[in-house]
Structure formats: structure tokens, C-alpha cells
Design an enzyme around this catalytic site. Structure first.
Site, PDB file in Angstrom:
ATOM      1  N   GLU A 110      80.399 -16.487 -13.598  1.00  9.20           N
ATOM      2  CA  GLU A 110      80.827 -16.530 -14.988  1.00  9.20           C
ATOM      3  C   GLU A 110      81.886 -17.633 -15.081  1.00  9.20           C
ATOM      4  O   GLU A 110      82.869 -17.607 -14.347  1.00  9.20           O
ATOM      5  CB  GLU A 110      81.444 -15.181 -15.373  1.00  9.20           C
ATOM      6  CG  GLU A 110      81.808 -15.140 -16.837  1.00  9.20           C
ATOM      7  CD  GLU A 110      82.404 -13.810 -17.272  1.00  9.20           C
ATOM      8  OE1 GLU A 110      82.353 -12.835 -16.508  1.00  9.20           O
ATOM      9  OE2 GLU A 110      82.939 -13.775 -18.393  1.00  9.20           O
TER      10      GLU A 110
ATOM     11  N   ARG B 192      81.506  -6.906  -1.209  1.00 14.44           N
ATOM     12  CA  ARG B 192      82.242  -8.124  -1.518  1.00 14.44           C
ATOM     13  C   ARG B 192      83.243  -8.421  -0.418  1.00 14.44           C
ATOM     14  O   ARG B 192      83.611  -7.543   0.357  1.00 14.44           O
ATOM     15  CB  ARG B 192      82.927  -8.020  -2.866  1.00 14.44           C
ATOM     16  CG  ARG B 192      83.954  -6.909  -2.984  1.00 14.44           C
ATOM     17  CD  ARG B 192      84.313  -6.604  -4.428  1.00 14.44           C
ATOM     18  NE  ARG B 192      84.967  -7.712  -5.095  1.00 14.44           N
ATOM     19  CZ  ARG B 192      84.497  -8.302  -6.192  1.00 14.44           C
ATOM     20  NH1 ARG B 192      83.369  -7.896  -6.737  1.00 14.44           N
ATOM     21  NH2 ARG B 192      85.149  -9.280  -6.766  1.00 14.44           N
TER      22      ARG B 192
ATOM     23  N   LYS C 201      89.734 -12.675 -10.468  1.00  7.47           N
ATOM     24  CA  LYS C 201      89.925 -13.882 -11.274  1.00  7.47           C
ATOM     25  C   LYS C 201      90.997 -13.677 -12.330  1.00  7.47           C
ATOM     26  O   LYS C 201      91.734 -14.602 -12.650  1.00  7.47           O
ATOM     27  CB  LYS C 201      88.601 -14.279 -11.937  1.00  7.47           C
ATOM     28  CG  LYS C 201      87.782 -15.230 -11.087  1.00  7.47           C
ATOM     29  CD  LYS C 201      86.663 -15.862 -11.887  1.00  7.47           C
ATOM     30  CE  LYS C 201      85.455 -14.965 -11.879  1.00  7.47           C
ATOM     31  NZ  LYS C 201      84.265 -15.583 -12.481  1.00  7.47           N
TER      32      LYS C 201
HETATM   33  P1  ATP Z   1      86.111 -11.297 -10.480  1.00 14.43           P
HETATM   34  O1  ATP Z   1      85.897  -9.814 -10.316  1.00 14.43           O
HETATM   35  O2  ATP Z   1      87.112 -11.882  -9.546  1.00 14.43           O
HETATM   36  O3  ATP Z   1      86.306 -11.737 -11.892  1.00 14.43           O
HETATM   37  P2  ATP Z   1      83.336 -11.715 -10.671  1.00 14.43           P
HETATM   38  O4  ATP Z   1      82.495 -10.948  -9.760  1.00 14.43           O
HETATM   39  O5  ATP Z   1      83.419 -11.219 -12.050  1.00 14.43           O
HETATM   40  O6  ATP Z   1      84.754 -11.931 -10.001  1.00 14.43           O
HETATM   41  P3  ATP Z   1      81.520 -13.823 -11.134  1.00 14.43           P
HETATM   42  O7  ATP Z   1      81.777 -15.199 -11.588  1.00 14.43           O
HETATM   43  O8  ATP Z   1      80.765 -12.913 -12.020  1.00 14.43           O
HETATM   44  O9  ATP Z   1      82.922 -13.218 -10.760  1.00 14.43           O
HETATM   45  O10 ATP Z   1      80.861 -13.850  -9.690  1.00 14.43           O
HETATM   46  C1  ATP Z   1      79.765 -14.662  -9.359  1.00 14.43           C
HETATM   47  C2  ATP Z   1      79.086 -14.105  -8.151  1.00 14.43           C
HETATM   48  O11 ATP Z   1      79.999 -14.059  -7.053  1.00 14.43           O
HETATM   49  C3  ATP Z   1      78.610 -12.694  -8.380  1.00 14.43           C
HETATM   50  O12 ATP Z   1      77.302 -12.574  -7.848  1.00 14.43           O
HETATM   51  C4  ATP Z   1      79.586 -11.847  -7.655  1.00 14.43           C
HETATM   52  O13 ATP Z   1      79.003 -10.665  -7.209  1.00 14.43           O
HETATM   53  C5  ATP Z   1      80.003 -12.768  -6.494  1.00 14.43           C
HETATM   54  N1  ATP Z   1      81.344 -12.413  -6.032  1.00 14.43           N
HETATM   55  C6  ATP Z   1      82.464 -12.321  -6.764  1.00 14.43           C
HETATM   56  N2  ATP Z   1      83.503 -11.940  -6.007  1.00 14.43           N
HETATM   57  C7  ATP Z   1      83.030 -11.796  -4.741  1.00 14.43           C
HETATM   58  C8  ATP Z   1      83.606 -11.417  -3.492  1.00 14.43           C
HETATM   59  N3  ATP Z   1      84.910 -11.093  -3.383  1.00 14.43           N
HETATM   60  N4  ATP Z   1      82.812 -11.378  -2.408  1.00 14.43           N
HETATM   61  C9  ATP Z   1      81.511 -11.719  -2.504  1.00 14.43           C
HETATM   62  N5  ATP Z   1      80.914 -12.079  -3.642  1.00 14.43           N
HETATM   63  C10 ATP Z   1      81.643 -12.122  -4.763  1.00 14.43           C
HETATM   64 MG    MG Z   2      81.120 -10.872 -12.744  1.00 21.72          MG
END
Ligand code: ATP
Ligand code: MG
Length: 568
Positions: free
Chosen positions: A44, A269, A279
Site C-alpha cells: 500500500e 511476518r 508504518k
Molecule cells: P504495516 O502494518 O506496517 O502498515 P502493511 O502490511 O499494511 O504494513 P503493506 O504495504 O500492505 O503494509 O504490505 C505489503 C506486503 O508486505 C503485504 O503482503 C504484507 O503482508 C507484507 N508485509 C508487511 N509487513 C511485513 C513484515 N513485517 N514481514 C513480512 N511481510 C510483511
Molecule cells: Mg497492508
């Protein structure tokens, strides 16, 4: 490239096996997807990518690479309020820097808004979706809890005609934000809360970074994600564990719409000690000025690691070592540092630099004399050659490398003791001068043994310590930024009630010092990585100029010397 089944069955690389690879290999054997492997990385664009994303990138692009498949980059841009073009650009830069290529497959969930809208109409026509007039607060109240079933919305049984009419008018902007939603009609008693008539669309009169003012209704993540996967022909939709409870909904939409149905697979994760990975919190660190931007070298962002001197290889290697698992765990930050040390040890050019200078005068070395000594650029890679460094009567050594009253096993310089200067001579301390008032040591006097050039004594006399140095005449000044962990606790989110993670911020996470460094540093392109011998790995910072050199400490070496003097 067309997939070729026979070569497809075996994985290309020799990366360690994991449960996702097992699933893929089984699918290839049974020809479930016609021999195809197609993954995607779906960020995102509401912030910069962090090391957790790097794990996901390495996993998704890595699997595609290994099984002769493809991996798409898809921006999951369904939320117009938090997304910015700056983030899109930074994400592309980071994925590319990590060494992955999405070729022409750069997609945006917003490109599918029209298709998603048409599919919503299809669901309404099937009697599987309805327009609901409950407020967001009421929707929450009606949902029930884990132990109590939900209550059906009073608008649930509107006629298909009325739903079609209202939905169209929602799209046309006739209603204010939050006044209505489109919801899937599933089951308010479902044990999984995500299945209790989840919201598919909400009204948001906001401009979108790509679609502008075209839409004022926006699809929810759950309604957009699986369908985007489907449109792109994804085979394995890999996501983190928190989406496990959303899988039934992912499946429900694909089934009801009768469209290509990828398999969602969840993995744990990445969590790292001393590191925040949300984030939202990273954005707060930036906005509140606790760090100097998203690429501050203390940030766990990919751009932060890049600026700090990490290499893509070290991060990919880290991702491989961490592996892929089904249950949550916390990885020790030391593993990441191990990976970067391991790589830099192979590629970094060695130079001499003194972080905390103390002047040494070699009293039996002629005043204006100088000579060149040969230094090895990298003992791990002799093809990197040698260089010449200048030796003179006055040099700087590390303040820590001199002690007036040393403990046992201190093999560095102290009155009466002899040490080896790296690439130079043996020197023996004959005296020193202190500040009368403070007792601070101002300079140290030594004699050198001319027979020991290059660090060897013809009489076989041994010295145990070797210290680094630079010539006072032939060294240049630079700024070094020494980083420590941004948080003092392994779990930055562990704080007493009423507090916040801000209470765990390390006040000493950045120390700026003026250092002395050998001038050969100027010969190297700005991308060069360095090992300051006995000090650590460093790289040029982007703020570095010809007039003012600035170095970031990437990572320390494990200096046992420092430990001995601290503990004794
Ligand atoms: P945050 O919770 O920090 O806002 P998010 O998961 O909402 O992170 P996205 O931009 O939606 O952020 O994530 C893109 C991809 O990266 C998704 O497939 C998500 O599952 C993966 N991802 C995010 N954080 C992690 C992590 N700590 N370890 C592994 N994969 C991750
Ligand atoms: Mg997300």
C-alpha cells in the site's frame, strides 16, 4: 516466457525449503495451475518500505525466480486519503535496489475500480450484496463479538432494484461520506467476524492520486485484494498471518463472482528486536522529527539501510536465513548485522581512520622526513590490490589505544610498552604530556625501531598489539555519524501503562564525531564501502561533499579490545 513443465518441477535455486515451496512443488506436480507460478508483491503506497517488506519481496520475487514464474508489483491503492506519489516512487526504487524486476507488470488496484464496480453490481443482482444505511458506529454495534452473533441490518432485505439504484447514486456522489455502504450479504451469525456482512464499498469524497475525482466510492481491502489477484492471474497469493481470518472472505468473493481463484497462503511476518515495524509508527518518527526522514540510517526502512551502507545482497541473504514459517517469532537484530558484516568483509576496502584522535610524536624520527608504506586494500580479496600511505614523525592514534595505568592483558600502548603500528613500525612509549588542570592526555611520546618497517622485527621480538594510525600531515578531517539502536528495549512496544514507545527511544542513537582519515579515501567513487580498520564498516553519506566528507557507520566490528578495557 512460457512455462516449461519439465524444468519447472524442480526448483532453480538452492534456497532452503519451506512450506510454501512444498505447496508450489505439489501444485507443479499435479499441474494445478497449468505449470504456472505467478506471485505478486502488493504494497500500500502509504509509507516507505521496511525490512519486513523486504522479506515479503524476497519471498515473492524469489519464488517466481526459482520456479521460472513471474512476480507482479501491485500498488494496493484503494485508500485515497493516505497515499502519495512519493511513496510509489520510493517503493519502486527499493524493489529495484533489492535486485528484483517486475518488467512491465506494474499494476495498481485503482486500475481495477471499474471492473470491481461491475462485479459489485453482479453480486447485487445475485442477491449477494446490499446497500446499508447504518452509520459506521452502528455497523460495528450490529456486528456482534467473538462470543455473540451479530444482528442483521434492517436494510439487508432491500429489493435488488432498490440496491442497484442506491449503489449507482452512491457512485454518482449523491450521498455524503459515511452515510451508506455496500455490504456483502453473507451470514451475521458466522463464527468468523469477517464473514458477517462485511463492507465492500464506502463513500469517500476524496481525490485519488491516480483516478482523480472519478470515484467517490472506494472498495475495501477485502473486496479489492482477491479480485486484483484474480484479474492478474496470480496463482499463489502470499500474505502475512493476520490475513488468515480473511481467507474465507477472499474465497467467498472469488466463488460468488465465478472468477479465477488464486490460493491465499499465509506466513509469519518478520519481527526484529529493537525495531518498530509498523508504518504508522515509522511515519510518526518521521513527522515528529525524531529521525531525519524516511531514509535516516537509524530507520528500519530499506532506504534507511541503503543510506547506512547495507548492500542488497546482505538483505537478501538475511531474508533467506530468516526463512519462512507459519508461526510468529522475533528475529535477533544481530543476525541482520551478521549478514552485512559477512558481505562487507568480502567487498569493503580497508582504510585507516582515527575516530577519537590522540597525537603521538615519534621523537627519533626526523622532523621533515616522510615515507610511503604499503597497505593491503582487502586481505579477503587480494585482487583489490595495495595502496601507499604516508608515515611521518607525528601521527594520530585512537585515544582508547593508550592507557596510563593499563589493566592486565591490555596489549595496546602504555608507558614503557611497545606496539606495532599497522603496516608500519614498532613504537615504544617513552613519555606523555597532560593538561595540568584536567589531567587529560595531550600528547604521547614514542621512539620507533627503524628495523621493524612493515611490522616485523628482525630479532624475532614479538609485540602483541597492533594499532591503527594516520599521519597528522597527511590525513584529512571528516565527520562520522555513529549509530546505535533507535530503541533501548528489545521490544520497543513494551512500555508501562500510560506510556508509549517514545519512552523507549535511545537518546544516544546518533553520535557525531570528527575523525582523521587517510587521504586515499578521496580516490574512491562515492559508492565504495569501507572498513575503517579496527573500527567498523562505513560508507559515504549522501550529504557528503568535497568540502565536508561525511561517513555513516554501517556496523561495528566485533572489537574484543574495546570489551577488555571496558570490563577490566
Ligand atoms: P504495516 O502494518 O506496517 O502498515 P502493511 O502490511 O499494511 O504494513 P503493506 O504495504 O500492505 O503494509 O504490505 C505489503 C506486503 O508486505 C503485504 O503482503 C504484507 O503482508 C507484507 N508485509 C508487511 N509487513 C511485513 C513484515 N513485517 N514481514 C513480512 N511481510 C510483511
Ligand atoms: Mg497492508
Amino acid at each position: 516466457m512460457e512455462a516449461n513443465n519439465s524444468e519447472n518441477l524442480e526448483s532453480k535455486g538452492n534456497r532452503p525449503s519451506n512450506f510454501i515451496k512444498t505447496i508450489i512443488e505439489e501444485d507443479l506436480k499435479t499441474n494445478k495451475w497449468g505449470g504456472k507460478v505467478h506471485t505478486r508483491f502488493p504494497p500500500e503506497p502509504n509509507g516507505y518500505l521496511h525490512i519486513g517488506h523486504a522479506k515479503s519481496i524476497c519471498l515473492n520475487f524469489g519464488l517466481a525466480e526459482e520456479y521460472y514464474g513471474k512476480c507482479n508489483l501491485r500498488f494496493d491503492d484503494t485508500n485515497p486519503t493516505k497515499e502519495e506519489v512519493e511513496y510509489v516512487e520510493s517503493i519502486k526504487e527499493d524493489v529495484r535496489w533489492l535486485g528484483f524486476d517486475w518488467e512491465d507488470r506494474e499494476y495498481y488496484a485503482s486500475d481495477y475500480f471499474q471492473q470491481l464496480y461491475e462485479w459489485a453490481i453482479k453480486l447485487i443482482k445475485k442477491g449477494k450484496a446490499f446497500v446499508c444505511d447504518l452509520s459506521p458506529e452502528e455497523v460495528r454495534q450490529y456486528r456482534g463479538t467473538l462470543t455473540e452473533p451479530g444482528i442483521e441490518s434492517p436494510y439487508r432485505n432491500r429489493s435488488i432494484e432498490e440496491n442497484l439504484d442506491l449503489f449507482e447514486r452512491m457512485k454518482n456522489g449523491e450521498f455524503p461520506d459515511g452515510s451508506r455502504t455496500l455490504r456483502a450479504k453473507i451470514d451475521m451469525k458466522h463464527p468468523n467476524l469477517n464473514m458477517r456482512d462485511p463492507v465492500m464499498y464506502r463513500i469517500l469524497h476524496e481525490e485519488h492520486h491516480r483516478t482523480g475525482k472519478k470515484w467517490c466510492i472506494y472498495p475495501m481491502y477485502d473486496y479489492a485484494h482477491g479480485q486484483s489477484d484474480s484479474i492478474e492471474g496470480i496463482t499463489h497469493s502470499i500474505c502475512t498471518l493476520e490475513f488468515e481470518d480473511h481467507r474465507p472472505l477472499y474465497d467467498w468473493f472469488c466463488n460468488e463472482l465465478e472468477i479465477h481463484h488464486p490460493q491465499q497462503i499465509e506466513f509469519a511476518r518478520l519481527n526484529l528486536t529493537y525495531t518498530l515495524m509498523s508504518k504508522r509508527k515509522l511515519l510518526e518518527l518521521v513527522k515528529e522529527g525524531i529521525v531525519n526522514g524516511w531514509d535516516d540510517p537509524r530507520m528500519p526502512t530499506i532506504s534507511g539501510f541503503r543510506r547506512r551502507g547495507y548492500t542488497p545482497e546482505s538483505i537478501r541473504n538475511f531474508a533467506d536465513r530468516v526463512g519462512v514459517a507459519k508461526s510468529e517469532s522475533i528475529v535477533d537484530y544481530a543476525l541482520l548485522e551478521f549478514c552485512i558484516r559477512e558481505h562487507l568483509n568480502k567487498i569493503a576496502k580497508r582504510v585507516l581512520a582515527v575516530i577519537n584522535p590522540l597525537k603521538v610524536i615519534i621523537t627519533n624520527y626526523p622532523e621533515n622526513a616522510e615515507e610511503e608504506l604499503e597497505a593491503i586494500n582487502n586481505p579477503e580479496d587480494l585482487s583489490m590490490g595495495t595502496r601507499k600511505i604516508k608515515f611521518t614523525r607525528e601521527i594520530f592514534i585512537e585515544r582508547d589505544d593508550f592507557m596510563l595505568n593499563p589493566p592486565k592483558k591490555y596489549y595496546r600502548l602504555s608507558p614503557g610498552k611497545e606496539v606495532r603500528l599497522r603496516y608500519g613500525y614498532y613504537i615504544t612509549c617513552t613519555g606523555y604530556k597532560t593538561d595540568e588542570n584536567t589531567g587529560e592526555i595531550l600528547e604521547v611520546y614514542c621512539t620507533y625501531d627503524p628495523e621493524t618497517k612493515g611490522g616485523q622485527s628482525p630479532d624475532g621480538r614479538k609485540v602483541q598489539g597492533t594499532i591503527h594510525w594516520v599521519s597528522t600531515r597527511y590525513s584529512i578531517e571528516a565527520e562520522a555519524r555513529l549509530y546505535e539502536q533507535l530503541f533501548i528495549k528489545e521490544d520497543p512496544d513494551d512500555y508501562p501503562e500510560g506510556g508509549s514507545w517514545r519512552d523507549n527511544i535511545n537518546p544516544d542513537s546518533l553520535k557525531i564525531v570528527n575523525i582523521k582519515i587517510e587521504p586515499t579515501i578521496l580516490e574512491d567513487v562515492l559508492t565504495q564501502k569501507f572498513q575503517f580498520e579496527r573500527v567498523g564498516y562505513f560508507c559515504f553519506d549522501k550529504e557528503s561533499t568535497k568540502e565536508k566528507l561525511i561517513f555513516n557507520r554501517t556496523v561495528t566490528l566485533r572489537d574484543t579490545w574495546a570489551k577488555i578495557s571496558k570490563t577490566s
